[in-house]
Design an enzyme around this catalytic site. Structure first.
Site, PDB file in Angstrom:
ATOM      1  CG  HIS A   1     -16.059 -54.500  47.663  1.00  0.00           C
ATOM      2  ND1 HIS A   1     -15.429 -55.662  47.301  1.00  0.00           N
ATOM      3  CD2 HIS A   1     -17.205 -54.459  46.931  1.00  0.00           C
ATOM      4  CE1 HIS A   1     -16.154 -56.318  46.421  1.00  0.00           C
ATOM      5  NE2 HIS A   1     -17.239 -55.600  46.160  1.00  0.00           N
TER       6      HIS A   1
ATOM      7  CG  HIS B   1     -13.748 -54.573  43.707  1.00  0.00           C
ATOM      8  ND1 HIS B   1     -14.660 -53.804  44.395  1.00  0.00           N
ATOM      9  CD2 HIS B   1     -14.442 -55.131  42.686  1.00  0.00           C
ATOM     10  CE1 HIS B   1     -15.840 -53.886  43.810  1.00  0.00           C
ATOM     11  NE2 HIS B   1     -15.741 -54.694  42.772  1.00  0.00           N
TER      12      HIS B   1
ATOM     13  CB  CYS C   1     -31.699 -60.397  40.515  1.00  0.00           C
ATOM     14  SG  CYS C   1     -30.653 -59.719  41.828  1.00  0.00           S
TER      15      CYS C   1
ATOM     16  CB  CYS D   1     -27.557 -61.358  39.652  1.00  0.00           C
ATOM     17  SG  CYS D   1     -27.724 -62.119  41.250  1.00  0.00           S
TER      18      CYS D   1
ATOM     19  CB  CYS E   1     -31.936 -62.427  44.357  1.00  0.00           C
ATOM     20  SG  CYS E   1     -30.170 -62.696  44.157  1.00  0.00           S
TER      21      CYS E   1
ATOM     22  CG  HIS F   1     -27.913 -59.180  45.034  1.00  0.00           C
ATOM     23  ND1 HIS F   1     -27.656 -60.055  43.990  1.00  0.00           N
ATOM     24  CD2 HIS F   1     -26.813 -58.405  45.159  1.00  0.00           C
ATOM     25  CE1 HIS F   1     -26.467 -59.792  43.499  1.00  0.00           C
ATOM     26  NE2 HIS F   1     -25.927 -58.801  44.180  1.00  0.00           N
TER      27      HIS F   1
ATOM     28  CE  LYS G   1     -23.255 -61.377  50.963  1.00  0.00           C
ATOM     29  NZ  LYS G   1     -24.353 -61.571  50.150  1.00  0.00           N
TER      30      LYS G   1
ATOM     31  CE  LYS H   1     -22.644 -50.008  49.869  1.00  0.00           C
ATOM     32  NZ  LYS H   1     -23.219 -50.076  48.554  1.00  0.00           N
TER      33      LYS H   1
HETATM   34  N1  MSP Z   1     -19.121 -56.433  36.592  1.00  0.00           N
HETATM   35  C1  MSP Z   1     -19.142 -57.803  36.951  1.00  0.00           C
HETATM   36  C2  MSP Z   1     -18.022 -58.570  36.254  1.00  0.00           C
HETATM   37  C3  MSP Z   1     -18.016 -58.449  34.762  1.00  0.00           C
HETATM   38  S1  MSP Z   1     -16.658 -59.292  34.068  1.00  0.00           S
HETATM   39  C4  MSP Z   1     -16.970 -59.287  32.434  1.00  0.00           C
HETATM   40  C5  MSP Z   1     -18.973 -57.950  38.455  1.00  0.00           C
HETATM   41  N2  MSP Z   1     -18.520 -56.868  39.100  1.00  0.00           N
HETATM   42  S2  MSP Z   1     -18.295 -56.776  40.692  1.00  0.00           S
HETATM   43  O1  MSP Z   1     -17.792 -55.447  40.943  1.00  0.00           O
HETATM   44  O2  MSP Z   1     -19.477 -57.173  41.388  1.00  0.00           O
HETATM   45  O3  MSP Z   1     -17.210 -57.856  41.031  1.00  0.00           O
HETATM   46  C6  MSP Z   1     -15.909 -57.796  40.465  1.00  0.00           C
HETATM   47  C7  MSP Z   1     -15.106 -59.009  40.923  1.00  0.00           C
HETATM   48  O4  MSP Z   1     -14.967 -58.972  42.345  1.00  0.00           O
HETATM   49  C8  MSP Z   1     -15.802 -60.319  40.579  1.00  0.00           C
HETATM   50  O5  MSP Z   1     -14.853 -61.285  40.159  1.00  0.00           O
HETATM   51  C9  MSP Z   1     -16.421 -60.723  41.902  1.00  0.00           C
HETATM   52  O6  MSP Z   1     -16.563 -62.119  42.053  1.00  0.00           O
HETATM   53  C10 MSP Z   1     -15.382 -60.207  42.865  1.00  0.00           C
HETATM   54  N3  MSP Z   1     -15.938 -60.023  44.194  1.00  0.00           N
HETATM   55  C11 MSP Z   1     -17.043 -59.304  44.559  1.00  0.00           C
HETATM   56  N4  MSP Z   1     -17.210 -59.422  45.910  1.00  0.00           N
HETATM   57  C12 MSP Z   1     -16.226 -60.197  46.438  1.00  0.00           C
HETATM   58  C13 MSP Z   1     -15.825 -60.569  47.736  1.00  0.00           C
HETATM   59  N5  MSP Z   1     -16.481 -60.230  48.836  1.00  0.00           N
HETATM   60  N6  MSP Z   1     -14.666 -61.289  47.832  1.00  0.00           N
HETATM   61  C14 MSP Z   1     -13.886 -61.591  46.747  1.00  0.00           C
HETATM   62  N7  MSP Z   1     -14.237 -61.254  45.528  1.00  0.00           N
HETATM   63  C15 MSP Z   1     -15.476 -60.673  45.328  1.00  0.00           C
HETATM   64  O7  MSP Z   1     -19.238 -59.020  38.967  1.00  0.00           O
END
Ligand code: MSP
Length: 483
Positions: free
Chosen positions: A18, A21, A126, A129, A143, A146, A296, A299
């Site tokens: 998304h 990422h 959770c 998280c 939570c 979430h 925010k 979905k």
């Molecule tokens: N799997 C864990 C990280 C493990 S690292 C040893 C995780 N995964 S995640 O897919 O949820 O998130 C991956 C990265 O994307 C994290 O740094 C998270 O903070 C970031 N983001 C998730 N949602 C985000 C936004 N809406 N905006 C910006 N970054 C966000 O956490």
């Protein structure tokens, strides 16, 4: 030459990529390309986090095995990095053999330091998280992130004595040995440390969760998914079997993470490393969250922006530019289609693209493209250079983008001031001097843009990097047919 090892958080594979990422990938990519450009021996790691109950439950709901779900979505993440032209050196998957063996090796090193104990435990978990939540953190029993009720789990777990590390972590952060940027996040974590760290459950019984890495010597337990996932930063360097890359690149220079996972990276991870007798990371850089049209991304609100779908509609580098220039590197920022189009139009087409096109056209018209090289320093270029390096070295990619834009604006201003088309009639001897300044500005724009927009940077340098100048295709074509 100094080394620079940068890692991004590894993404959960319960779904595809998304915009969050995309933001993190691009900040990491820009930092990587910058450090390569200034000559650092740079290594950039990305990957996917594939174990744990989130993945197991999503797979069950979809009627596939966790491995099938992980394979499908990990492939989407690989493709996503390629399509955005990410310059990662490696892509680690936590279901790979190299990772599993490395995580088990790290576990054994920690165990040798007597940091584990077993305990019957009851707690509220959770899955979103992947963490046990203390009751005081719940909002209306749910939570806070979430908005779901956590699951009550009662099981035998192996605990990690994280509470041993509160003081030493505080010292490392306060002395600057382990940097946390921005300052606001450093303060946030230091105040969290005031409560003292609590021991943390580091395993789950296979009877309640099978999808994980087996704990060495405890075949009835799998590792807690965060223990498994955090170790990726080492396992990807060949930690299980070959020390060469570990010796060369460890400790990491920067772990880049989002604001929701600070405690894992500033607390649990350095404590795990200390327990194992390994050096702790030099810095943790924390970025903010991307919202969608002011809300925010979720979905249920139906406003999740899919970066791969955007790629079907807009040029890849227009998305890179938006996320790096419009979202403050260390704070939250918004994605909106109207703003996205405005930024493309104003900054890329009208300011940078237009400048380069006009300068090349005038160079060809008045000097057959053979514009003399500017001698000596140029004030506006030096001001841009200073702000640009400052931005990249202080976790502020936006400052670097602003510096580039300022220089391009200055170039356009110089055209309006000098009016070369009038000089051609009134004072043609001055044309080489004026154009050499403008070409120098464009050349620097080309160089400075490399970490942000590698393709546009190359196209600019193809046009103005050498004598004679060469007219190329428009750098930033109109966003047809969707404009
Ligand atoms: N799997 C864990 C990280 C493990 S690292 C040893 C995780 N995964 S995640 O897919 O949820 O998130 C991956 C990265 O994307 C994290 O740094 C998270 O903070 C970031 N983001 C998730 N949602 C985000 C936004 N809406 N905006 C910006 N970054 C966000 O956490």
């Amino acid at each position: 030459m100094s080394k620079f090892y940068l890692t991004n958080a590894i993404a959960y594979v319960n779904a595809g990529p998304h915009m969050g990422h995309a933001l993190e990938m691009l900040i990491g990519d820009a930092l990587t390309r910058y450090h390569r450009m200034i000559g650092d021996d740079t290594r950039f790691l990305v990957g996917t986090d594939e174990h744990g109950s989130k993945i197991a439950q999503t797979a069950a709901a979809q009627g596939v095995t966790p491995q099938e779900l992980a394979d499908k979505n990990a492939a989407l993440f690989v493709d996503f990095h390629q399509k955005f032209n990410a310059a990662n050196d490696d892509f680690i998957r936590t279901t790979s053999e190299r990772h599993k063996k490395g995580a088990q090796k790290l576990w054994k090193m920690m165990e040798a330091a007597d940091v584990f104990y077993e305990k019957e435990y009851e707690g509220l978990y959770c899955t979103g998280c992947e963490v046990f939540l203390p009751e005081k953190d719940l909002v209306d029993g749910k939570c806070a992130i979430h908005l779901r009720e956590p699951e009550l789990l009662k099981e035998k777990n192996i605990f990690f004595k994280l509470s041993n590390y509160t003081d030493i972590l505080r010292e490392k952060i306060e002395s600057g040995e382990m940097e946390i940027r921005p300052e606001s996040r450093r303060n946030e974590f230091l105040s969290f440390l005031k409560e003292g760290l609590k021991d943390v459950s580091f395993s789950r019984p296979k009877s309640s969760l099978e999808w994980g890495i087996e704990v060495p010597g405890h075949e009835d337990q799998v590792m807690y998914v965060w223990c498994d996932a955090l170790s990726n930063y080492l396992t990807a360097l060949g930690f299980a079997e070959d020390d060469a890359l570990v010796e060369h690149y460890w400790p990491a220079d920067v772990h880049l993470v989002g604001k929701d996972i600070i405690r894992f990276h500033c607390g649990i991870w350095p404590a795990m490393l200390m327990a194992a007798g390994l050096p702790t990371p030099k810095a943790i850089y924390v970025h903010g969250f991307v919202t969608s049209e002011g809300q925010k991304m979720s979905k249920s609100l139906g406003n999740v922006v899919d970066p791969m779908a955007l790629l079907n509609e807009f040029p890849m580098e227009s998305i890179r530019y938006y996320l790096l220039r419009e979202i403050p590197t260390d704070e939250d920022g918004d994605f909106s289609i109207a703003r996205f189009k405005a930024v493309y139009h104003d900054d890329l087409q009208n300011t940078i693209g237009n400048l380069v096109r006009r300068v090349v056209a005038m160079g060809l018209k008045y000097l057959d493209g053979d514009v003399p090289v500017l001698e000596g320093e140029h004030e506006a270029i030096e001001v841009c250079r200073a702000a640009y390096h400052h931005g990249f070295n202080s976790f502020d990619v936006r400052e670097a983008c602003d510096a580039i834009l300022e220089l391009a604006r200055f170039g356009n201003l110089r055209i309006e001031q000098e009016k070369p088309w009038q000089l051609a009639k009134s004072n043609p001897e001055k044309i080489p001097e004026v154009l050499s300044e403008l070409v120098a500005i464009c050349r620097h724009l080309g160089l400075f843009l490399h970490p942000i927009l590698p393709e546009a940077s190359q196209k600019i340098l193809d046009q103005v990097g050498d004598r004679p100048l060469v007219m190329g295709e428009p750098l930033f074509p109109a966003l047809e047919p969707n404009e």
